[in-house]
Design a protein around this motif. Structure first.
Motif, PDB file in Angstrom:
ATOM      1  N   LEU A 169       0.811  -1.215   0.000  1.00 39.37           N
ATOM      2  CA  LEU A 169       0.000   0.000   0.000  1.00 39.37           C
ATOM      3  C   LEU A 169       0.845   1.265   0.000  1.00 39.37           C
ATOM      4  O   LEU A 169       0.479   2.261  -0.647  1.00 39.37           O
ATOM      5  CB  LEU A 169      -0.930  -0.013   1.217  1.00 39.37           C
ATOM      6  N   MET A 170       1.976   1.242   0.695  1.00 38.20           N
ATOM      7  CA  MET A 170       2.800   2.443   0.745  1.00 38.20           C
ATOM      8  C   MET A 170       3.348   2.807  -0.627  1.00 38.20           C
ATOM      9  O   MET A 170       3.336   3.970  -1.029  1.00 38.20           O
ATOM     10  CB  MET A 170       3.957   2.266   1.730  1.00 38.20           C
ATOM     11  N   HIS A 171       3.830   1.825  -1.356  1.00 37.76           N
ATOM     12  CA  HIS A 171       4.479   2.132  -2.628  1.00 37.76           C
ATOM     13  C   HIS A 171       3.493   2.583  -3.694  1.00 37.76           C
ATOM     14  O   HIS A 171       3.808   3.475  -4.493  1.00 37.76           O
ATOM     15  CB  HIS A 171       5.313   0.935  -3.095  1.00 37.76           C
ATOM     16  N   THR A 172       2.316   1.991  -3.727  1.00 36.73           N
ATOM     17  CA  THR A 172       1.344   2.465  -4.726  1.00 36.73           C
ATOM     18  C   THR A 172       0.902   3.891  -4.401  1.00 36.73           C
ATOM     19  O   THR A 172       0.706   4.710  -5.297  1.00 36.73           O
ATOM     20  CB  THR A 172       0.123   1.524  -4.806  1.00 36.73           C
ATOM     21  N   TRP A 173       0.774   4.208  -3.102  1.00 37.31           N
ATOM     22  CA  TRP A 173       0.428   5.575  -2.689  1.00 37.31           C
ATOM     23  C   TRP A 173       1.544   6.540  -3.050  1.00 37.31           C
ATOM     24  O   TRP A 173       1.285   7.615  -3.594  1.00 37.31           O
ATOM     25  CB  TRP A 173       0.148   5.588  -1.191  1.00 37.31           C
ATOM     26  N   LEU A 174       2.782   6.159  -2.772  1.00 36.55           N
ATOM     27  CA  LEU A 174       3.908   7.019  -3.133  1.00 36.55           C
ATOM     28  C   LEU A 174       4.010   7.207  -4.643  1.00 36.55           C
ATOM     29  O   LEU A 174       4.490   8.238  -5.118  1.00 36.55           O
ATOM     30  CB  LEU A 174       5.216   6.429  -2.599  1.00 36.55           C
ATOM     31  N   GLY A 175       3.545   6.218  -5.391  1.00 32.82           N
ATOM     32  CA  GLY A 175       3.558   6.312  -6.847  1.00 32.82           C
ATOM     33  C   GLY A 175       2.419   7.144  -7.413  1.00 32.82           C
ATOM     34  O   GLY A 175       2.304   7.289  -8.632  1.00 32.82           O
ATOM     35  N   GLY A 176       1.573   7.690  -6.538  1.00 34.78           N
ATOM     36  CA  GLY A 176       0.492   8.567  -6.985  1.00 34.78           C
ATOM     37  C   GLY A 176      -0.740   7.845  -7.486  1.00 34.78           C
ATOM     38  O   GLY A 176      -1.608   8.456  -8.133  1.00 34.78           O
ATOM     39  N   GLU A 177      -0.865   6.568  -7.167  1.00 38.51           N
ATOM     40  CA  GLU A 177      -1.996   5.778  -7.644  1.00 38.51           C
ATOM     41  C   GLU A 177      -3.047   5.692  -6.547  1.00 38.51           C
ATOM     42  O   GLU A 177      -2.726   5.446  -5.378  1.00 38.51           O
ATOM     43  CB  GLU A 177      -1.507   4.379  -8.021  1.00 38.51           C
ATOM     44  N   SER A 178      -4.302   5.874  -6.902  1.00 42.81           N
ATOM     45  CA  SER A 178      -5.368   5.773  -5.921  1.00 42.81           C
ATOM     46  C   SER A 178      -5.645   4.315  -5.581  1.00 42.81           C
ATOM     47  O   SER A 178      -5.286   3.401  -6.331  1.00 42.81           O
ATOM     48  CB  SER A 178      -6.651   6.419  -6.452  1.00 42.81           C
ATOM     49  N   ALA A 180      -8.503   2.833  -5.651  1.00 50.91           N
ATOM     50  CA  ALA A 180      -9.387   2.277  -6.683  1.00 50.91           C
ATOM     51  C   ALA A 180      -8.607   1.877  -7.925  1.00 50.91           C
ATOM     52  O   ALA A 180      -8.861   0.818  -8.516  1.00 50.91           O
ATOM     53  CB  ALA A 180     -10.466   3.294  -7.047  1.00 50.91           C
ATOM     54  N   GLU A 181      -7.660   2.714  -8.324  1.00 50.12           N
ATOM     55  CA  GLU A 181      -6.842   2.403  -9.500  1.00 50.12           C
ATOM     56  C   GLU A 181      -5.982   1.170  -9.264  1.00 50.12           C
ATOM     57  O   GLU A 181      -5.856   0.305 -10.147  1.00 50.12           O
ATOM     58  CB  GLU A 181      -5.961   3.601  -9.849  1.00 50.12           C
ATOM     59  N   THR A 182      -5.385   1.090  -8.078  1.00 49.87           N
ATOM     60  CA  THR A 182      -4.532  -0.067  -7.788  1.00 49.87           C
ATOM     61  C   THR A 182      -5.339  -1.354  -7.771  1.00 49.87           C
ATOM     62  O   THR A 182      -4.934  -2.361  -8.368  1.00 49.87           O
ATOM     63  CB  THR A 182      -3.821   0.106  -6.439  1.00 49.87           C
ATOM     64  N   PHE A 183      -6.486  -1.335  -7.103  1.00 51.98           N
ATOM     65  CA  PHE A 183      -7.282  -2.558  -7.042  1.00 51.98           C
ATOM     66  C   PHE A 183      -7.731  -2.985  -8.428  1.00 51.98           C
ATOM     67  O   PHE A 183      -7.696  -4.180  -8.769  1.00 51.98           O
ATOM     68  CB  PHE A 183      -8.488  -2.394  -6.126  1.00 51.98           C
ATOM     69  N   ALA A 184      -8.151  -2.030  -9.241  1.00 54.15           N
ATOM     70  CA  ALA A 184      -8.603  -2.371 -10.592  1.00 54.15           C
ATOM     71  C   ALA A 184      -7.488  -3.029 -11.390  1.00 54.15           C
ATOM     72  O   ALA A 184      -7.722  -3.976 -12.155  1.00 54.15           O
ATOM     73  CB  ALA A 184      -9.100  -1.114 -11.301  1.00 54.15           C
ATOM     74  N   ALA A 185      -6.255  -2.538 -11.204  1.00 52.57           N
ATOM     75  CA  ALA A 185      -5.126  -3.097 -11.945  1.00 52.57           C
ATOM     76  C   ALA A 185      -4.728  -4.474 -11.422  1.00 52.57           C
ATOM     77  O   ALA A 185      -4.470  -5.399 -12.201  1.00 52.57           O
ATOM     78  CB  ALA A 185      -3.933  -2.138 -11.864  1.00 52.57           C
ATOM     79  N   LEU A 186      -4.681  -4.624 -10.095  1.00 58.80           N
ATOM     80  CA  LEU A 186      -4.098  -5.831  -9.510  1.00 58.80           C
ATOM     81  C   LEU A 186      -5.101  -6.939  -9.213  1.00 58.80           C
ATOM     82  O   LEU A 186      -4.691  -8.078  -8.973  1.00 58.80           O
ATOM     83  CB  LEU A 186      -3.371  -5.482  -8.206  1.00 58.80           C
TER      84      LEU A 186
END
Length: 266
Positions: A169-178, A180-186
């Protein structure tokens, strides 16, 4: 959902003590950091591996995964990286762990396309022996591929059910991804989720869950809304931050917070 914590938060702690912490605070599992400085690592012999597996079984605690340090997008020859993954998969098989964590680790001298291709090639090769072992290799959202979108460029190319994603969770947040966006992708690839908390993007010293800026509540709510029933693993990076508060005293409140968030979302 099930709850685990990583031994990265209690570096070097003997297995019996790790199990006492897990059972005392209601954690269902433990993610084992696989490094030579830790009690459990690929150098263990078969008898030692059997003893570790038996200790976990007797305590009623699951070994969630083996957190390795293979860097699948790193420049260089494939051989050493594949050997590293093979040793991690073998350790997971012998311990009865369903997952192995690997990093991307792409170099700055590479372009994104080259790093993606390197990672996909190596993971595709490793998938064959992961399948034989009944283990799933998870690419963590980290370093060169810190967002879900980054990871799925690789995972979509591999296209093997024994290769998936570990959402940090930390890295996706640091990468500027929401969230919702992360869950949709992964979501098509998701093995489990690493949760944590930090003060800010500039200060990643680990904090007790819920006391920092990471979107933990939103993450749990999204997983619950999607009827995801996997693992939440608290990765408290004490190993890299000596001044961080000791994890054992935080485990109980952290477990209670996760339970409240899941209940509220459900």
């Amino acid at each position: 959902m099930k709850y685990a914590f990583s031994t990265l938060g209690v570096p070097g702690l003997p297995v019996p003590d790790v199990l006492r912490l897990a059972t005392a605070h209601g954690y269902h599992g433990v993610e084992l950091r696989a490094h030579p400085e830790e009690p459990v690592h690929p150098g263990l012999g078969l008898v030692e591996r059997a003893d570790v597996a038996a200790e976990f079984k007797a305590a009623g605690v699951e070994i969630l995964g083996i957190a390795g340090y293979a860097r699948v997008a790193a420049p260089g020859d494939d051989g050493p990286v594949l050997d590293d993954m093979r040793s991690l998969v073998s350790l997971a098989r012998d311990l009865g762990a369903p997952f192995v964590r690997v990093f991307p680790g792409g170099g700055t001298e590479q372009g994104a396309a080259e790093a993606d291709a390197t990672a996909a090639r190596r993971l595709g090769a490793a998938a064959r022996y992961a399948a034989d072992a009944g283990v799933r290799i998870l690419l963590e959202t980290h370093d060169s591929h810190r967002t879900g979108a980054d990871a799925t460029r690789v995972l979509g190319t591999v296209g093997h059910r024994r290769v998936g994603a570990l959402w940090d969770l930390m890295h996706t947040w640091l990468g500027g991804e929401s969230v919702a966006e992360t869950f949709a992708a992964l979501s098509p690839y998701l093995g489990y989720v690493q949760v944590k908390d930090i003060a800010s993007a500039d200060d990643t010293t680990p904090l007790p869950l819920g006391s920092g800026v990471l979107p933990l509540e939103e993450c749990v709510a999204r997983l619950s809304a999607e009827s995801w029933e996997g693992w939440l693993c608290w990765e408290y990076e004490k190993r890299w931050y000596e001044d961080a508060a000791p994890l054992p005293g935080l485990l109980g409140p952290g477990r209670e917070l996760l339970s409240r968030l899941v209940t509220r979302s459900g």
